[in-house]
Design an enzyme around this catalytic site. Structure first.
Site, mmCIF file in Angstrom:
data_model
loop_
_atom_site.group_PDB
_atom_site.id
_atom_site.type_symbol
_atom_site.label_atom_id
_atom_site.label_comp_id
_atom_site.label_asym_id
_atom_site.label_seq_id
_atom_site.Cartn_x
_atom_site.Cartn_y
_atom_site.Cartn_z
ATOM 1 N N HIS A 79 0.827 -1.205 0.000
ATOM 2 C CA HIS A 79 0.000 0.000 0.000
ATOM 3 C C HIS A 79 0.864 1.260 0.000
ATOM 4 O O HIS A 79 2.017 1.253 0.443
ATOM 5 C CB HIS A 79 -0.935 -0.005 1.197
ATOM 6 C CG HIS A 79 -2.020 -1.027 1.090
ATOM 7 N ND1 HIS A 79 -3.054 -1.093 1.975
ATOM 8 C CD2 HIS A 79 -2.239 -2.018 0.180
ATOM 9 C CE1 HIS A 79 -3.870 -2.083 1.635
ATOM 10 N NE2 HIS A 79 -3.386 -2.660 0.552
ATOM 11 N N GLU A 81 0.710 3.953 1.808
ATOM 12 C CA GLU A 81 1.124 4.362 3.149
ATOM 13 C C GLU A 81 2.294 3.518 3.627
ATOM 14 O O GLU A 81 3.245 4.034 4.213
ATOM 15 C CB GLU A 81 -0.041 4.203 4.147
ATOM 16 C CG GLU A 81 -1.307 4.936 3.757
ATOM 17 C CD GLU A 81 -2.291 4.070 2.978
ATOM 18 O OE1 GLU A 81 -3.494 4.193 3.240
ATOM 19 O OE2 GLU A 81 -1.863 3.288 2.107
ATOM 20 N N CYS A 107 -6.317 1.535 5.275
ATOM 21 C CA CYS A 107 -6.961 0.297 5.718
ATOM 22 C C CYS A 107 -6.481 -0.001 7.145
ATOM 23 O O CYS A 107 -5.608 0.691 7.681
ATOM 24 C CB CYS A 107 -6.597 -0.844 4.774
ATOM 25 S SG CYS A 107 -4.873 -1.403 4.915
ATOM 26 N N CYS A 110 -2.608 -0.610 7.395
ATOM 27 C CA CYS A 110 -1.837 0.638 7.327
ATOM 28 C C CYS A 110 -2.054 1.477 8.580
ATOM 29 O O CYS A 110 -1.112 2.103 9.074
ATOM 30 C CB CYS A 110 -2.211 1.426 6.079
ATOM 31 S SG CYS A 110 -1.649 0.634 4.558
#
Length: 152
Positions: A79, A81, A107, A110
């Site tokens: 991801h 992040e 999410c 993260c």
């Protein structure tokens, strides 16, 4: 007369530009970690280094019709992040006390990484179907803000 964007709009727009490098077929996500009006790190979603991208080999989540926000472990991508946190670590940059600007809401995976990395504020534009992430960020005392930017 030129209208100067706020700092938050400035950084969310940079996150949108970062997202243009994403290789995910479902979500194009970009992240910027900033502190004291300075960029510390950026990241976008895509396959791990030295592995094939979904742009090239297709998406297992699309093939298996996995809904957004579910079964994160099936996703090939790291991801945005996570990549921003990883890049800061690789370069020895502390992100404690910083703000994450992201095109999309983090999410749960993260969110937990952001909490442990010392991020104090999360600003995002698009929601994501994961209320658990927002709950744990709030529990940890992280400020959460949504923003709308029509500049980019």
């Amino acid at each position: 007369m030129k209208i100067r964007p706020s700092v938050d709009v400035y950084f969310i727009n940079i996150a949108k530009v970062v997202a243009t490098r994403a290789t995910c077929l479902r979500h194009t996500v970009g992240a910027v970690i900033a502190k004291d009006k300075r960029i510390l790190s950026t990241g976008y979603n895509g396959a791990p280094r030295s592995t094939e991208h979904c742009l090239d080999i297709g998406c297992i989540r699309i093939r298996e019709n996995i809904p957004s926000g579910k079964n994160h472990e099936k996703c090939r991508a790291v991801h945005a992040e996570q990549n921003a946190i990883i890049q800061a670590a690789i370069h020895g940059v502390s992100i404690a006390g910083a703000t994450l600007y992201c095109t999309h809401q983090p999410c749960i995976l993260c969110a937990k990484m952001l909490i442990n990395s010392g991020i104090e504020r999360v600003v995002f534009e698009h929601s994501y179907p994961d209320t658990n992430a927002l709950d744990i960020l709030k529990e940890a005392g992280i400020k959460i803000e949504t923003i709308t930017s029509d500049i980019l």
